[in-house]
Enzyme design. Structure first.
Site, PDB file in Angstrom:
ATOM      1  N   GLU A 199       0.841  -1.190   0.000  1.00  6.86           N
ATOM      2  CA  GLU A 199       0.000   0.000   0.000  1.00  6.86           C
ATOM      3  C   GLU A 199       0.881   1.246   0.000  1.00  6.86           C
ATOM      4  O   GLU A 199       1.757   1.388   0.865  1.00  6.86           O
ATOM      5  CB  GLU A 199      -0.897  -0.021   1.245  1.00  6.86           C
ATOM      6  CG  GLU A 199      -1.845  -1.207   1.239  1.00  6.86           C
ATOM      7  CD  GLU A 199      -2.227  -1.680   2.641  1.00  6.86           C
ATOM      8  OE1 GLU A 199      -2.078  -0.917   3.608  1.00  6.86           O
ATOM      9  OE2 GLU A 199      -2.653  -2.843   2.753  1.00  6.86           O
TER      10      GLU A 199
ATOM     11  N   GLU B 272      -3.783  -6.850   3.091  1.00  2.00           N
ATOM     12  CA  GLU B 272      -2.556  -7.424   3.665  1.00  2.00           C
ATOM     13  C   GLU B 272      -2.426  -8.934   3.439  1.00  2.00           C
ATOM     14  O   GLU B 272      -1.324  -9.444   3.190  1.00  2.00           O
ATOM     15  CB  GLU B 272      -2.473  -7.123   5.167  1.00  2.00           C
ATOM     16  CG  GLU B 272      -2.144  -5.675   5.510  1.00  2.00           C
ATOM     17  CD  GLU B 272      -3.330  -4.733   5.346  1.00  2.00           C
ATOM     18  OE1 GLU B 272      -4.461  -5.214   5.131  1.00  2.00           O
ATOM     19  OE2 GLU B 272      -3.128  -3.505   5.434  1.00  2.00           O
TER      20      GLU B 272
ATOM     21  N   GLN C  77       2.077  -1.969   5.810  1.00  8.81           N
ATOM     22  CA  GLN C  77       2.294  -0.548   6.129  1.00  8.81           C
ATOM     23  C   GLN C  77       2.670  -0.299   7.595  1.00  8.81           C
ATOM     24  O   GLN C  77       3.570   0.484   7.879  1.00  8.81           O
ATOM     25  CB  GLN C  77       1.049   0.243   5.738  1.00  8.81           C
ATOM     26  CG  GLN C  77       1.334   1.711   5.540  1.00  8.81           C
ATOM     27  CD  GLN C  77       0.259   2.367   4.691  1.00  8.81           C
ATOM     28  OE1 GLN C  77      -0.871   2.550   5.135  1.00  8.81           O
ATOM     29  NE2 GLN C  77       0.611   2.725   3.464  1.00  8.81           N
TER      30      GLN C  77
ATOM     31  N   ASP D 119       1.045  -2.998  13.235  1.00  7.56           N
ATOM     32  CA  ASP D 119      -0.276  -3.255  13.819  1.00  7.56           C
ATOM     33  C   ASP D 119      -1.228  -3.917  12.811  1.00  7.56           C
ATOM     34  O   ASP D 119      -2.230  -4.488  13.198  1.00  7.56           O
ATOM     35  CB  ASP D 119      -0.884  -1.950  14.327  1.00  7.56           C
ATOM     36  CG  ASP D 119      -0.008  -1.300  15.370  1.00  7.56           C
ATOM     37  OD1 ASP D 119      -0.268  -1.474  16.554  1.00  7.56           O
ATOM     38  OD2 ASP D 119       0.980  -0.636  14.983  1.00  7.56           O
ATOM     39  N   TYR D 120      -0.927  -3.814  11.522  1.00  7.97           N
ATOM     40  CA  TYR D 120      -1.805  -4.410  10.506  1.00  7.97           C
ATOM     41  C   TYR D 120      -1.290  -5.753  10.000  1.00  7.97           C
ATOM     42  O   TYR D 120      -1.865  -6.343   9.088  1.00  7.97           O
ATOM     43  CB  TYR D 120      -2.027  -3.419   9.350  1.00  7.97           C
ATOM     44  CG  TYR D 120      -2.536  -2.098   9.888  1.00  7.97           C
ATOM     45  CD1 TYR D 120      -3.597  -2.077  10.799  1.00  7.97           C
ATOM     46  CD2 TYR D 120      -1.933  -0.895   9.568  1.00  7.97           C
ATOM     47  CE1 TYR D 120      -4.040  -0.897  11.349  1.00  7.97           C
ATOM     48  CE2 TYR D 120      -2.379   0.299  10.116  1.00  7.97           C
ATOM     49  CZ  TYR D 120      -3.434   0.298  11.011  1.00  7.97           C
ATOM     50  OH  TYR D 120      -3.874   1.461  11.569  1.00  7.97           O
TER      51      TYR D 120
ATOM     52  N   HIS E 134      -0.806   2.460  16.009  1.00  7.20           N
ATOM     53  CA  HIS E 134       0.456   2.886  15.401  1.00  7.20           C
ATOM     54  C   HIS E 134       1.585   2.840  16.418  1.00  7.20           C
ATOM     55  O   HIS E 134       2.483   3.663  16.401  1.00  7.20           O
ATOM     56  CB  HIS E 134       0.335   4.298  14.819  1.00  7.20           C
ATOM     57  CG  HIS E 134      -0.667   4.385  13.715  1.00  7.20           C
ATOM     58  ND1 HIS E 134      -2.002   4.574  13.938  1.00  7.20           N
ATOM     59  CD2 HIS E 134      -0.529   4.250  12.368  1.00  7.20           C
ATOM     60  CE1 HIS E 134      -2.657   4.574  12.786  1.00  7.20           C
ATOM     61  NE2 HIS E 134      -1.792   4.382  11.817  1.00  7.20           N
TER      62      HIS E 134
END
Ligand SMILES: Cc1ncc(C[n+]2csc(CCOP(=O)(O)OP(=O)(O)O)c2C)c(N)n1
Ligand SMILES: [Mg+2]
Length: 804
Positions: A496, A527, A549, A552-553, A594
């Site tokens: 991304e 993802e 990115q 956390d993702y 984040h």
């Protein structure tokens, strides 16, 4: 969408000869009898579980006819007929897997590590180097979670696009012939409900990659019928909006019945051509399939299918229909077909028996050896009766497995503990040898056994000179990636915001413009399939850098990393590798999503991958370099708050490596060792300066990688000198820090050197509240480190370090 195809279209009609059609009938019969016999083997107690491909035979034969050398399959447990038809599975191998035979020649898919119906071909030579995949029929290694075969399918197909369009890859002739390879996926109707299926379909439509997905639709997912799974009860109808039109790209959707041999042949030829020539993704919805024996050996389908349905399944059995087709078209008469069936049945019986005999004789031999040694040990033992009794019981075991033998020997050794060493020496030696053999059978290949294992990468230090400028950390990465894109055509990145703007922190800024969209590309927000894109392309010899990115993702892609990547070498016993590198950034910044540092999650799910936790971008660039010289999959977690910090530009960018598995000394000291990594290095180093002013000298070690972890015992040596240790990170209590503590306490023999209880410094158990205050009150601070160290020193020497 095509109507259900029933009339041969003749446009690409394969015009099979009579012999070819009868050969197809033979394969179908062999496969069916393998299913029927396989189920019996389970009920006889010779195997623990069975799941079979009966009712799906004819479509798979048609798929095999369209499958070409260099192509890849990524499918699931129903695909035995396809594997038999392409010649990548024998009946003997099929049964060897059912019995969990650990011999890799006998069971080349997984060496007995996976339950039956988990198929794979071997892409690697014994030394871990690549075979020529263009001269093979390839199958990615199956996994059990439903639909998890889909994300990597995207990457397998995308690799063809890269091989066709990226001229820099022309030399890679072992992997592609002009990107002509099709990636063929298979999935059950019910499994299409999974998010990863839809994510894959959408991405394939966007990317226009050569993929053909077959949905084997038998109307059920175990006991649950289609109307509970799929909108409109039909996946092809539900997907209609994805369909390509004259003016818009999309997906070609074909519907065909699973018992209609000719229509299936045509459908697969058409789909294969479209994907291969024009790189158009195709979905073939194969309807009206059946399950003659129900879902698996666990339970019976009579519980949930009514009589009418069961009768329908009998009437529309694809092999019965194929037989009718052959007879009505006068391709052969009933006697010929009966003869083929009888021969198929006999072949299955014979190969099954050969598999059983090879599998069971190996264990019986071990059992006999153990019995002999037990009886010999009993001769000289004071516990003769007990040992002889153990030997007797073992010798009478029906269908023994290895565990029966080993349990008995271990019990005997315990019983013999008071006897002389001589009495049990032979038994002990035999057991030691078996332990090594069993390690190789059941535990090997978590990491690469090849010369490209990360631990073999030569250490080349970064060089600096007086003139080396200080720049933002992200510029070091940018220069490094620029160099690597220039010098390694296999390397490319995607994710991304990676393409046009060069990632959200701009480490690829300007590099898409310079190296092109095939090397640095944007993807959708997806993802799971970003990871899949990385898996599939790395399975085909490329070196993808898959961008997530923010750390956390990662959770969205974690399943694929855990279930597919991390265990790939292990579950194929070195037959396949997927050396993708996941690039992400984490640790502290701001807010709940984040600032994560979930290392415990990563450490417990991604054993089999390398986990790099650089403290700055110079170190990160060196790690990427080390990883690209190795053949292990890895994740690199850069420091989210480090891109704008100044670092000195190394002069040998692209050359220097970071030794993975080797902690680095950041500061020497005699009083206490702090072991840490990532963004915490800066916090601990600041605390170290403050502590020095208080008269406390701490030694600071940056582990650099959590997997592998300190392979040389450097931390242990430090603790032996300082006698005190703290493990510090920003994960929750009992996670990353606990892992480090366990590795050092259990593995490095330091316990007796400790003067004080080993401690951890961690974040709070919840995620941090927003803003810098949120960070301060949730993540470990300089003050936390200073106070913890000081408290430990106060315990040792309260006079010099009185309570604060
Ligand atoms: C993620 C996940 N959830 C549940 C299961 C258990 N499970 C195995 S097969 C199956 C049904 C799959 O049905 P379908 O996709 O229609 O394939 P079929 O077996 O009918 O060919 C389920 C629920 C699983 N393997 N993975
Ligand atoms: Mg089904």
């Amino acid at each position: 969408m095509s109507e259900v195809q029933s009339v041969p279209k003749n446009l690409n009609s394969p015009n099979l000869s009579k012999e070819a059609i009868l050969a197809d009938f033979r394969v179908a019969m062999i496969s069916r009898h393998a299913s029927l016999v396989g189920r019996k083997e389970v009920f006889m107690g010779k195997a623990k579980f069975g799941i079979f491909g009966d009712g799906k035979e004819i479509a798979q034969i048609a798929m095999a006819r369209a499958f070409q050398l260099g192509d890849f399959r990524s499918g699931y447990y129903r695909d035995q007929t396809f594997m038999l038809a392409i010649g990548e599975l024998t009946v003997k191998q099929y049964f060897s897997q059912l019995y969990a035979y650990t011999n890799v020649e006998a069971e080349p898919a997984s060496a007995g590590r996976l339950m039956n119906g988990h198929f794979a071909t071997r892409s690697l030579n014994e030394d871990g180097s690549w075979k020529d995949l263009t001269k093979k029929y390839n199958s990615a290694a199956d996994i059990s979670p439903t639909a998890a075969q889909m994300p990597k399918l995207l990457g397998l197909a995308y690799a063809s696009k890269l091989y066709r369009d990226n001229k820099g890859l022309k030399e890679m002739t072992k992997f592609s012939v002009n990107g002509n390879e099709v990636a063929w996926g298979t999935i059950g109707n019910a499994s299409t409900s999974e998010g990863m299926f839809f994510e894959t379909i959408n991405a394939a439509g966007v990317m226009q990659v050569p993929m053909v997905i077959s949905v084997w639709d038998d109307g059920y997912g175990i006991s649950v019928p289609n109307e509970f799974h799929t909108t409109k009860g039909s996946i092809s109808e539900a997907l209609a909006g994805f369909e390509r039109t004259d003016s818009q790209k999309g997906i070609e959707i074909i519907r065909v019945n699973g018992w209609d041999y000719e229509a299936l042949l045509n459908a697969y030829v058409e789909a294969g051509e479209l994907a291969r020539v024009s790189h158009v993704p195709v979905l073939i919805h194969v309807l009206e399939m059946t399950q003659p024996q129900g879902h698996s050996t666990s339970g019976s389908h009579e519980r949930y299918k009514d009589k009418k349905r069961l009768q329908w399944e009998k009437d529309w059995d694809c092999i019965s229909k194929f037989r009718e087709y052959i007879l009505s078209n006068e391709i052969a008469n009933a006697d010929t077909l009966d003869k083929i069936e009888a021969e198929a049945k006999a072949q299955v019986k014979q190969e099954k028996e050969a598999a059983w005999s090879q599998f069971s004789s190996e264990i019986k031999k071990e059992l006999s050896e153990a019995v002999v040694l037990l009886r010999a040990a009993a001769q000289h033992s004071t516990r003769k009766v007990i040992i002889n009794q153990l030997a007797e019981e073992l010798s009478k075991t029906i269908n023994p497995i290895r565990k029966d033998v080993v349990v008995t020997v271990r019990k005997a050794l315990l019983t013999l503990r008071l006897d002389s060493a001589a009495a049990k020496a032979d038994l002990k030696a035999w057991y030691a040898k078996q332990t090594d053999l069993n390690f190789n059978r059941y535990n090997s290949h978590l990491y690469s056994h090849s010369e490209w294992n990360v631990l073999n990468v030569e250490e080349i230090p970064a060089k600096f000179n007086d003139k080396s400028p200080f720049v933002d950390g992200r510029e070091i990465l940018q220069s490094y990636f620029d160099y690597t894109l220039e010098n390694d055509p296999r390397f490319f990145t995607f994710g991304e915001d990676v393409g046009k703007i060069g990632d959200v922190n701009q480490a690829f800024a300007g590099l898409q413009a310079k190296h092109g969209e095939l090397r640095v590309s944007d993807t959708g927000i997806r993802e799971c399939t970003i990871i899949g894109q990385g898996i599939g392309t790395s399975l085909r010899g490329l070196r993808p850098l898959a961008e997530i990115q923010y750390l956390d993702y990662l959770l969205y892609g974690l399943q694929m990393l855990a279930d597919d990547v991390a265990c790939l070498q292990y579950r194929t016993k070195g037959g396949q590798k997927a050396p993708l590198i996941v690039r992400t950034r984490g640790h502290r910044l701001e807010g709940v999503w984040h600032s994560g540092s979930p290392m415990g999650m990563i450490l417990s799910t991604l054993r089999g991958m390398v986990v790099c936790v650089p403290r700055d971008m110079t170190q990160a660039a060196g790690m990427y370099n080390s990883l690209l010289k190795s053949d292990e999959p890895a994740i690199v977690i850069e420091c989210l708050n480090g891109y704008r910090l100044k670092e000195q530009m190394p002069e040998n960018l692209g050359e220097y490596t970071v030794p993975l598995g080797k902690p680095e000394f950041l500061r020497e000291g005699a009083d206490l060792t702090i072991v840490t990594y990532g963004s915490m290095c800066r916090v601990v180093m600041e605390a170290a300066s403050e502590l020095a002013e208080l008269g406390i000298e701490i030694e600071v070690l940056d582990v650099q990688t959590l997997l592998p972890f300190d392979v040389h015992g450097i931390i242990g040596d430090s603790v032996k000198k300082t006698n005190r240790v703290i493990f510090a990170d920003e994960d929750v209590p009992g996670a990353g820090s606990a892992f480090m503590l366990q590795q050092v306490i259990e593995g490095q023999d330091v316990f007796k050197y400790l003067d004080a209880e080993p401690q951890t410094i961690t974040a709070k158990s919840h995620r941090p509240a927003y803003s810098s205050d949120g960070d301060y009150f949730s993540k470990p601070s300089v003050e936390d480190v200073v106070e913890k160290v000081y408290a430990m020193m106060n315990e040792v020497d309260p006079k010099t370090f009185p309570e604060i």
